[in-house]
Design an enzyme around this catalytic site. Structure first.
Site, PDB file in Angstrom:
ATOM      1  N   ASN A   1      -7.240  -9.415   2.640  1.00  0.00           N
ATOM      2  CA  ASN A   1      -7.321  -9.006   4.049  1.00  0.00           C
ATOM      3  C   ASN A   1      -8.688  -8.449   4.428  1.00  0.00           C
ATOM      4  OD1 ASN A   1      -4.622  -9.661   4.968  1.00  0.00           O
ATOM      5  ND2 ASN A   1      -3.941  -8.074   3.543  1.00  0.00           N
TER       6      ASN A   1
ATOM      7  N   HIS B   1     -13.833   1.034  -0.076  1.00  0.00           N
ATOM      8  CA  HIS B   1     -14.547  -0.169   0.372  1.00  0.00           C
ATOM      9  C   HIS B   1     -15.921   0.235   0.905  1.00  0.00           C
ATOM     10  CE1 HIS B   1     -10.878  -2.462   0.016  1.00  0.00           C
ATOM     11  NE2 HIS B   1     -10.259  -1.689   0.881  1.00  0.00           N
TER      12      HIS B   1
ATOM     13  N   ALA C   1      -8.344  -2.021   6.885  1.00  0.00           N
ATOM     14  CA  ALA C   1      -8.689  -0.965   5.947  1.00  0.00           C
ATOM     15  C   ALA C   1     -10.200  -0.790   5.769  1.00  0.00           C
ATOM     16  CB  ALA C   1      -8.035  -1.266   4.604  1.00  0.00           C
TER      17      ALA C   1
HETATM   18  N1  LIG Z   1      -5.557  -6.314   7.814  1.00  0.00           N
HETATM   19  C1  LIG Z   1      -5.539  -5.416   6.838  1.00  0.00           C
HETATM   20  O1  LIG Z   1      -6.524  -4.724   6.552  1.00  0.00           O
HETATM   21  C2  LIG Z   1      -4.294  -5.213   6.034  1.00  0.00           C
HETATM   22  C3  LIG Z   1      -4.159  -4.104   5.201  1.00  0.00           C
HETATM   23  C4  LIG Z   1      -2.980  -3.945   4.508  1.00  0.00           C
HETATM   24  C5  LIG Z   1      -1.977  -4.892   4.584  1.00  0.00           C
HETATM   25  N2  LIG Z   1      -2.149  -5.992   5.371  1.00  0.00           N
HETATM   26  C6  LIG Z   1      -1.129  -7.039   5.463  1.00  0.00           C
HETATM   27  O2  LIG Z   1      -0.150  -6.666   6.444  1.00  0.00           O
HETATM   28  C7  LIG Z   1       1.119  -7.189   6.067  1.00  0.00           C
HETATM   29  C8  LIG Z   1       2.150  -6.048   6.050  1.00  0.00           C
HETATM   30  O3  LIG Z   1       1.766  -5.064   5.108  1.00  0.00           O
HETATM   31  P1  LIG Z   1       2.777  -3.899   4.640  1.00  0.00           P
HETATM   32  O4  LIG Z   1       2.038  -3.016   3.732  1.00  0.00           O
HETATM   33  O5  LIG Z   1       3.475  -3.342   5.839  1.00  0.00           O
HETATM   34  O6  LIG Z   1       3.815  -4.770   3.777  1.00  0.00           O
HETATM   35  P2  LIG Z   1       5.289  -4.346   3.303  1.00  0.00           P
HETATM   36  O7  LIG Z   1       5.569  -5.199   2.117  1.00  0.00           O
HETATM   37  O8  LIG Z   1       5.431  -2.875   3.212  1.00  0.00           O
HETATM   38  O9  LIG Z   1       6.203  -4.845   4.535  1.00  0.00           O
HETATM   39  C9  LIG Z   1       6.293  -6.200   4.923  1.00  0.00           C
HETATM   40  C10 LIG Z   1       7.685  -6.412   5.528  1.00  0.00           C
HETATM   41  O10 LIG Z   1       7.703  -7.700   6.133  1.00  0.00           O
HETATM   42  C11 LIG Z   1       8.903  -8.374   5.755  1.00  0.00           C
HETATM   43  N3  LIG Z   1       8.602  -9.825   5.764  1.00  0.00           N
HETATM   44  C12 LIG Z   1       7.652 -10.463   5.064  1.00  0.00           C
HETATM   45  N4  LIG Z   1       7.625 -11.772   5.386  1.00  0.00           N
HETATM   46  C13 LIG Z   1       8.607 -11.953   6.308  1.00  0.00           C
HETATM   47  C14 LIG Z   1       9.081 -13.093   7.024  1.00  0.00           C
HETATM   48  N5  LIG Z   1       8.534 -14.294   6.853  1.00  0.00           N
HETATM   49  N6  LIG Z   1      10.113 -12.922   7.888  1.00  0.00           N
HETATM   50  C15 LIG Z   1      10.675 -11.697   8.070  1.00  0.00           C
HETATM   51  N7  LIG Z   1      10.255 -10.576   7.426  1.00  0.00           N
HETATM   52  C16 LIG Z   1       9.235 -10.710   6.558  1.00  0.00           C
HETATM   53  C17 LIG Z   1       9.264  -7.833   4.375  1.00  0.00           C
HETATM   54  O11 LIG Z   1      10.647  -7.932   4.136  1.00  0.00           O
HETATM   55  C18 LIG Z   1       8.793  -6.380   4.463  1.00  0.00           C
HETATM   56  O12 LIG Z   1       9.818  -5.497   4.889  1.00  0.00           O
HETATM   57  C19 LIG Z   1       0.935  -7.871   4.705  1.00  0.00           C
HETATM   58  O13 LIG Z   1       0.757  -9.267   4.876  1.00  0.00           O
HETATM   59  C20 LIG Z   1      -0.350  -7.251   4.178  1.00  0.00           C
HETATM   60  O14 LIG Z   1      -1.056  -8.111   3.300  1.00  0.00           O
HETATM   61  C21 LIG Z   1      -3.273  -6.152   6.108  1.00  0.00           C
END
Ligand SMILES: NC(=O)c1ccc[n+]([C@@H]2O[C@H](COP(=O)([O-])OP(=O)(O)OC[C@H]3O[C@@H](n4cnc5c(N)ncnc54)[C@H](O)[C@@H]3O)[C@@H](O)[C@H]2O)c1
Length: 271
Positions: free
Chosen positions: A192, A222, A126
């Site tokens: 993140n 940001h 992001a």
């Molecule tokens: N790098 C970045 O800039 C950035 C930005 C936003 C989000 N993220 C991260 O990316 C990840 C996904 O974000 P999102 O918005 O799609 O989240 P979300 O909550 O919309 O979706 C995550 C999905 O993963 C599943 N899940 C979680 N842990 C699991 C496991 N151990 N086994 C099986 N399924 C599992 C959940 O059931 C859910 O459906 C999060 O960890 C979030 O913090 C990173």
């Protein structure tokens, strides 16, 4: 490129659709602990993946079928899925980069990747400016600053700011100023972006973070400021939230898709 995806939430859904639409890629499996998330996503895909799973049971048996694993689930999924994929010699793309703030896990990921000859991709997510930071970091960087502004109620549930305090904010208020290391402990909402910036630059102890609750905005903003031997740059990104998860910026999903396309492209533009 044969791709397996763990996590069918906001980011996983966007990535799956992009893989489905790109003839150079094949979506081999989808894993999510919530079957309804997988079901909802399957309906939107033209080509259905060969495998669907709801836990890590039997995960190793799926690995010979892919070239790259995308983790877009949660921090715990990095240990549960990314490490076994690396041990099986598969490349990985990690979205839950906040997990790598844990130095021990980071070293394990790095060691596994080296020993098994695979690559770990971490998209910019992001924030904007990782390219300039990486270039500048070839020589000396003096400081890296991240200033994050969010609407006050996005901090709802944070242990260090009460709901009452958030509701009463009527002008921009600095909630935190300090190292990225302390920021990720006190404000996990920021983990993140702080982690990606720290990994690309001068580390979690030296990267400076300011977090502001701003009632005049409706987006997550940001600002990154980097100063070094190269000069200085400032970037500002006003993030639109993902339709299905307002905590996740849409740009994070797009950045992961751009990284995937970069892996299979013969010409790579940008650092
Ligand atoms: N790098 C970045 O800039 C950035 C930005 C936003 C989000 N993220 C991260 O990316 C990840 C996904 O974000 P999102 O918005 O799609 O989240 P979300 O909550 O919309 O979706 C995550 C999905 O993963 C599943 N899940 C979680 N842990 C699991 C496991 N151990 N086994 C099986 N399924 C599992 C959940 O059931 C859910 O459906 C999060 O960890 C979030 O913090 C990173």
């Amino acid at each position: 490129m044969r791709v397996g995806i763990v996590g069918c939430g906001a980011i996983g859904t966007e990535i799956s659709k992009a893989v489905d639409e790109d003839e150079r890629m094949e979506l081999v499996f989808l894993i999510d602990r919530h079957p309804e998330k997988v079901e909802a996503l399957l309906h939107t895909l033209k080509k259905k993946p060969k495998f669907v799973r709801f836990s890590s049971e039997g995960f190793e048996e799926l690995l010979p079928h892919i070239d790259l694993l995308v983790e877009c689930a949660s921090q715990s999924a990095v240990r549960e899925f990314v490490l076994p994929a690396l041990r099986a010699g598969k490349d990985v793309l990690i979205l839950s980069v906040g997990a790598l703030v844990d130095a021990e896990l980071f070293e394990e990921v790095e060691r596994s990747a080296k020993e098994n000859g695979c690559r770990v991709f971490i998209p910019s997510g992001a924030i904007v400016g990782i390219d300039g930071l990486k270039s500048g970091h070839v020589r000396r960087i003096y400081h890296v600053r991240l200033r994050t502004r969010k609407p006050p109620l996005s901090f709802k549930g944070n242990k260090h700011v009460s709901f009452k305090e958030l509701v009463e904010i009527n002008e921009p208020k600095v909630l935190f100023r300090g190292s990225a290391k302390d920021a990720v402990q006190l404000f996990p909402e920021n983990v993140n972006v702080a982690a990606s910036l720290s990994l690309a630059g001068i580390g979690i102890e030296k990267t400076e973070v300011e977090i502001v609750a701003d009632p005049s905005i409706d987006k997550n903003i940001h600002e990154v400021e980097v100063e070094g031997e190269f000069g200085r740059f400032v970037t500002v990104v006003e993030n639109v939230p993902s339709p299905s998860n307002p905590k996740t910026s849409y740009l994070a999903a797009l950045s992961a898709i751009a990284t995937l396309k970069g892996i299979i492209s013969n010409i790579k533009v940008g650092t």
